[in-house]
Enzyme design. Sequence first.
Site, short mmCIF file in Angstrom:
data_model
loop_
_atom_site.label_atom_id
_atom_site.label_comp_id
_atom_site.label_asym_id
_atom_site.label_seq_id
_atom_site.Cartn_x
_atom_site.Cartn_y
_atom_site.Cartn_z
N ILE A 108 28.97 -11.55 66.52
CA ILE A 108 29.28 -12.56 67.52
C ILE A 108 28.48 -12.21 68.76
CG2 ILE A 108 31.28 -11.31 68.47
CD1 ILE A 108 32.67 -14.03 68.86
N VAL A 139 28.56 -6.91 68.11
CA VAL A 139 28.35 -7.76 69.28
C VAL A 139 26.85 -7.92 69.47
CG1 VAL A 139 28.69 -8.04 71.76
CG2 VAL A 139 30.48 -6.99 70.36
N LYS A 140 26.39 -9.17 69.49
CA LYS A 140 24.96 -9.44 69.62
C LYS A 140 24.57 -9.47 71.10
CE LYS A 140 23.19 -12.64 66.87
NZ LYS A 140 23.06 -13.94 66.14
N ILE A 141 23.59 -8.65 71.44
CA ILE A 141 23.06 -8.61 72.80
C ILE A 141 21.56 -8.83 72.72
CG2 ILE A 141 22.77 -7.24 74.90
CD1 ILE A 141 25.24 -5.64 74.13
#
Length: 374
Positions: A108, A139-141
């Site tokens: 996400i 967690v997509k960064i």
Amino acid sequence: MTGTLERLADEGVAPWLDDLSRERLASGGLSRLVSEQGVVGITSNPTIFDKAIGSGLHYDAQITDLARRGVGVAEAARLLTAYDVRWACDALRDVYEMTHGLDGRVSIEVAPQLAKDTMASLAEARDLWWQVDRPNLFVKIPATREGLGAISAALAEGISVNVTLIFSLDRYAEVISAFLSGMEGAQAAGHDLSSIASVASFFVSRVDTETDNRLDKMGSSQARALRGRAAIANARLAYGQFEQARASDRWRALEAAGMKPQRPLWASTGVKDPAFDDTRYVVELVAPDVVSTMPEATLRAVEEHGEIRGDTIHGTYAESQQILDDLDVAGVSYHDVVTTLEEEGIRKFSDSWRDLFGTLDEELRTAASKSRSA
């Protein structure tokens, strides 16, 4: 699990699905892809959720409740998407356990509007990690210059990270350094390194799209000969960087302490140009310890007619570098292409968020109106 995808997995490639919806979850479709097709991970993005929420009836009850509570669009989007990702994490929990946390992951992403703000990206990464509350979350960064600090800080806090929107080899070198800094921070903080994971998502097909558009405007025979060659060459050279980093003393020291490798992930594997084979961004990028995330159409194409020829990366580094050199000689600047793609990627993701908010705003208004008239 049988056939082409099994052979792909045997070569060390983890097949992931680039799609997620509540309908897929509720119908058992995701579970079937896991059990029958060997899918071992999920990536998602705002475009995927916009399509799912706009066309699926499975969201109506939750949207009605959110409308009754007067929840704003931005928070509603987070609650809806976190619900789906949490459910998907649970559906893949057995895979996560069987692979000791390497696969069984669901991604996400932080809002792309925050991509140029290190501390805001970190704050949202913390919030998403808390909201979903599953150990197999990614967690997509985005791998912007400002995102690098957020990546390191999130990993140092024990948050598993999918580093997304990587296009350039120079930026990838910075991503690797940020990953190692984050893991060193996690070690210093006393975290169990084996519980933290990361992938580095290289966007593949977009490199060809941008490069080929420039080559097509040139129209020369030299330009035509280079069409469709940049993206695979770029990804192969990235794998070479991964191997070099993995052989470094810094990496090995952390690996000895329990660190999992930050695997390269091939994203944007759907083929845009109908002149090309629709499996090329999968079958031409096969090597141990990589992830290939595919939209369902590409996944089906690979299973039906993909030709797995073993490792298609090792032994290609000199040829791949020559392709990038030839592009520069032809007048296509690699630096300009990848810089353009990074900026365009952030803009497209931001546009997707706005589209999602627009869809959800309409759904909330409709639900609120029905509640008042009931």
